[in-house]
Design a protein around this motif. Structure first.
Motif, PDB file in Angstrom:
ATOM      1  N   VAL A 128       0.882  -1.306   0.252  1.00  0.00           N
ATOM      2  CA  VAL A 128       0.115  -0.028  -0.497  1.00  0.00           C
ATOM      3  C   VAL A 128       0.936   1.760   0.058  1.00  0.00           C
ATOM      4  CG1 VAL A 128      -1.778   1.436   1.398  1.00  0.00           C
ATOM      5  CG2 VAL A 128      -2.309  -0.868   1.764  1.00  0.00           C
ATOM      6  N   VAL A 129       2.107   0.987   0.693  1.00  0.00           N
ATOM      7  CA  VAL A 129       3.047   2.202   1.552  1.00  0.00           C
ATOM      8  C   VAL A 129       3.547   2.376  -0.383  1.00  0.00           C
ATOM      9  CG1 VAL A 129       5.053   3.647   2.636  1.00  0.00           C
ATOM     10  CG2 VAL A 129       2.924   1.954   3.565  1.00  0.00           C
ATOM     11  N   LEU A 130       4.398   1.720  -1.121  1.00  0.00           N
ATOM     12  CA  LEU A 130       4.906   1.945  -1.794  1.00  0.00           C
ATOM     13  C   LEU A 130       3.905   2.084  -3.383  1.00  0.00           C
ATOM     14  CD1 LEU A 130       7.958   1.633  -2.636  1.00  0.00           C
ATOM     15  CD2 LEU A 130       7.401  -1.256  -3.727  1.00  0.00           C
ATOM     16  N   GLY A 135       2.700   6.576  -6.780  1.00  0.00           N
ATOM     17  CA  GLY A 135       1.741   7.362  -7.682  1.00  0.00           C
ATOM     18  C   GLY A 135       2.054   8.504  -7.919  1.00  0.00           C
ATOM     19  N   LEU A 136       2.998   9.044  -6.927  1.00  0.00           N
ATOM     20  CA  LEU A 136       3.458  10.169  -6.501  1.00  0.00           C
ATOM     21  C   LEU A 136       4.801  10.571  -7.924  1.00  0.00           C
ATOM     22  CD1 LEU A 136       3.392  11.277  -2.964  1.00  0.00           C
ATOM     23  CD2 LEU A 136       2.392  12.229  -4.332  1.00  0.00           C
ATOM     24  N   PHE A 137       5.398   9.757  -8.191  1.00  0.00           N
ATOM     25  CA  PHE A 137       5.918   9.382  -9.345  1.00  0.00           C
ATOM     26  C   PHE A 137       5.050  10.046 -10.451  1.00  0.00           C
ATOM     27  CE2 PHE A 137       9.557   7.610  -6.116  1.00  0.00           C
ATOM     28  CZ  PHE A 137      10.460   8.944  -6.480  1.00  0.00           C
ATOM     29  N   VAL A 138       4.564   8.897 -10.638  1.00  0.00           N
ATOM     30  CA  VAL A 138       3.430   9.079 -11.592  1.00  0.00           C
ATOM     31  C   VAL A 138       2.540  10.357 -11.855  1.00  0.00           C
ATOM     32  CG1 VAL A 138       1.185   8.667 -13.076  1.00  0.00           C
ATOM     33  CG2 VAL A 138       3.166   6.501 -12.129  1.00  0.00           C
ATOM     34  N   GLY A 139       2.851  10.658 -10.904  1.00  0.00           N
ATOM     35  CA  GLY A 139       2.358  12.860 -11.287  1.00  0.00           C
ATOM     36  C   GLY A 139       3.255  13.330 -11.046  1.00  0.00           C
ATOM     37  N   PHE A 140       4.156  13.251 -10.858  1.00  0.00           N
ATOM     38  CA  PHE A 140       5.299  14.024 -11.182  1.00  0.00           C
ATOM     39  C   PHE A 140       6.223  13.612 -12.706  1.00  0.00           C
ATOM     40  CE2 PHE A 140      10.257  14.701 -11.675  1.00  0.00           C
ATOM     41  CZ  PHE A 140      10.120  16.150 -10.931  1.00  0.00           C
ATOM     42  N   THR A 141       6.773  12.944 -13.205  1.00  0.00           N
ATOM     43  CA  THR A 141       6.769  12.546 -14.612  1.00  0.00           C
ATOM     44  C   THR A 141       5.664  12.552 -15.556  1.00  0.00           C
ATOM     45  OG1 THR A 141       5.908   9.997 -14.308  1.00  0.00           O
ATOM     46  CG2 THR A 141       8.637  10.627 -13.659  1.00  0.00           C
ATOM     47  N   ILE A 217      -0.158  17.060 -10.444  1.00  0.00           N
ATOM     48  CA  ILE A 217       1.064  16.617  -9.876  1.00  0.00           C
ATOM     49  C   ILE A 217       0.254  15.657  -8.537  1.00  0.00           C
ATOM     50  CG2 ILE A 217       3.261  16.030  -8.691  1.00  0.00           C
ATOM     51  CD1 ILE A 217       4.519  18.125 -10.167  1.00  0.00           C
ATOM     52  N   LEU A 218      -0.194  16.658  -7.690  1.00  0.00           N
ATOM     53  CA  LEU A 218      -0.540  15.352  -6.189  1.00  0.00           C
ATOM     54  C   LEU A 218      -1.879  14.853  -6.864  1.00  0.00           C
ATOM     55  CD1 LEU A 218      -0.180  18.614  -3.675  1.00  0.00           C
ATOM     56  CD2 LEU A 218       0.858  16.083  -3.912  1.00  0.00           C
ATOM     57  N   ILE A 219      -2.937  15.247  -7.136  1.00  0.00           N
ATOM     58  CA  ILE A 219      -4.432  14.891  -8.117  1.00  0.00           C
ATOM     59  C   ILE A 219      -4.109  13.662  -8.478  1.00  0.00           C
ATOM     60  CG2 ILE A 219      -6.753  15.205  -9.570  1.00  0.00           C
ATOM     61  CD1 ILE A 219      -6.627  18.370  -8.351  1.00  0.00           C
ATOM     62  N   HIS A 220      -3.551  14.121  -9.739  1.00  0.00           N
ATOM     63  CA  HIS A 220      -2.182  12.779 -10.626  1.00  0.00           C
ATOM     64  C   HIS A 220      -2.040  11.410  -9.636  1.00  0.00           C
ATOM     65  CE1 HIS A 220      -0.507  11.834 -15.038  1.00  0.00           C
ATOM     66  NE2 HIS A 220      -1.537  10.446 -14.190  1.00  0.00           N
ATOM     67  N   GLY A 221      -0.765  12.835  -8.663  1.00  0.00           N
ATOM     68  CA  GLY A 221      -0.467  11.125  -7.786  1.00  0.00           C
ATOM     69  C   GLY A 221      -0.810  10.674  -7.026  1.00  0.00           C
ATOM     70  N   PHE A 222      -2.174  11.307  -6.963  1.00  0.00           N
ATOM     71  CA  PHE A 222      -3.025  10.260  -5.727  1.00  0.00           C
ATOM     72  C   PHE A 222      -4.311   9.114  -7.008  1.00  0.00           C
ATOM     73  CE2 PHE A 222      -1.285  12.552  -2.266  1.00  0.00           C
ATOM     74  CZ  PHE A 222      -1.322  11.270  -1.503  1.00  0.00           C
ATOM     75  N   THR A 223      -4.497  10.429  -8.120  1.00  0.00           N
ATOM     76  CA  THR A 223      -5.603   9.032  -9.188  1.00  0.00           C
ATOM     77  C   THR A 223      -5.119   7.970  -9.625  1.00  0.00           C
ATOM     78  OG1 THR A 223      -6.456  11.796  -9.729  1.00  0.00           O
ATOM     79  CG2 THR A 223      -6.649   9.232 -11.391  1.00  0.00           C
ATOM     80  N   ASP A 224      -3.701   6.894  -9.781  1.00  0.00           N
ATOM     81  CA  ASP A 224      -3.777   6.192  -9.695  1.00  0.00           C
ATOM     82  C   ASP A 224      -2.912   5.659  -9.232  1.00  0.00           C
ATOM     83  OD1 ASP A 224      -3.633   7.109 -12.174  1.00  0.00           O
ATOM     84  OD2 ASP A 224      -1.731   7.564 -13.154  1.00  0.00           O
ATOM     85  N   PRO A 225      -2.877   5.464  -7.789  1.00  0.00           N
ATOM     86  CA  PRO A 225      -2.526   4.335  -6.513  1.00  0.00           C
ATOM     87  C   PRO A 225      -4.010   4.137  -6.667  1.00  0.00           C
ATOM     88  CG  PRO A 225      -1.561   6.069  -5.958  1.00  0.00           C
ATOM     89  CD  PRO A 225      -2.023   6.691  -7.669  1.00  0.00           C
TER      90      PRO A 225
END
Length: 287
Positions: A128-130, A135-141, A217-225
């Motif tokens: 869960v944590v990883l 997801g945050l790396f997805v959002g950033f890139t 970045i944050l919204i995308h970063g939490f959407t995927d996970p």
């Protein structure tokens, strides 16, 4: 005597924005990302559970996280080499209108509902944590490329904001066409590409209305996970349903419908001198 105030050829090349340079960034990044994926497979491929990527932290890391970390490092070096961190992350030169807040509400409400609806007992805490970190790396890139670099290059070319929204979202959608290489069916990939284009429009509107790249970045970063963990896979429909996930379900349709409608109302243009249709950027509130 050399002119130390004159930008290098490298910076001078990128400071002149065009659409094909945005495409070039996407293509080069995808090549590096896919190469990092191959390297990840060589290093830790034996730890990846191909039937259930989210079975163990090791499986998540080598299947998803490792290539994204490499991509994030490469992107950070690229942006730093151009001195673009400030331009990308400072206040946007064109503000949004009130209706653009709908683009914030749709994914944020869906994220919250999914976070409540995930069957956390089905995963180890490490997974869960990883997955959230991944997801945050997805959002950033993906956001630095699509709503950062691409948007800047397109705006620097003098393109109107409608074109900026459409082309940057199309490039974002193109990044997901590589799922064909992982064995996904053409229909699934086509559906994913169409949806990600619409999601890209929403993230463009989030950029506009919040005025900062941090929020896409944050919204995308939490959407995927939140999607991965609620469905148990990538680009899959969930089989487990509860009231929270049922309420989150319409978010995909709302994303598509709102994105299409929003395209009718996007207006404005950021000029080379930081002006928007004749108004200085701080004064601009064009739709």
């Amino acid at each position: 005597m050399p002119d130390h105030n004159r930008p290098s050829r490298w910076r001078a090349f990128w400071d002149h924005g065009t659409w094909w340079k945005a495409l070039l960034v996407v293509v080069v990044y995808l090549a590096l990302y896919l190469g990092a994926g191959q390297l990840s497979g060589l290093i830790g491929g034996s730890l990846v559970d191909t039937k259930n990527i989210f079975a163990t932290p090791g499986s998540v890391f080598f299947a998803l996280t490792f290539p994204l970390v490499i991509g994030a490092i490469v992107l950070a070096v690229f942006v730093a080499s151009l001195g673009w961190f400030a331009p990308l992350f400072e206040r946007q030169p064109i503000r949004g209108r009130w209706w653009m807040w709908i683009a914030v509400a749709i994914p944020v409400i869906a994220i919250v509902l999914r976070l409540f609806g995930i069957d956390y007992a089905a995963y180890t805490p490490g997974v869960v944590v990883l997955t959230m970190v991944t997801g945050l790396f997805v959002g950033f890139t993906e956001e630095v490329i699509s709503r950062g670099i691409a948007v800047k290059l397109l705006r620097d070319s003098g393109m109107r904001e409608w074109g900026v929204a459409v082309i940057s979202s199309a490039l974002f959608a193109l990044m997901h066409a590589t799922n064909l290489l992982s064995g996904m069916s053409i229909l699934t990939v086509a559906t994913t590409v169409g949806y990600t284009f619409c999601f890209g429009i929403l993230m463009y509107l989030v950029l506009r209305v919040t005025g900062s790249l941090i929020w896409p970045i944050l919204i995308h970063g939490f959407t995927d996970p939140s999607l991965f963990l609620s469905t148990g896979g990538i680009d899959q429909a969930g089989t487990t349903q509860n009231v929270f996930l049922a309420l989150a379900g319409p978010a995909n349709i709302l994303t598509i419908v709102f994105a299409i409608i929003a395209l009718i109302f996007i207006r404005g243009r950021v000029g080379r001198a930081g002006t928007v249709d004749g108004l200085t950027a701080p004064e601009a509130t064009i739709g």
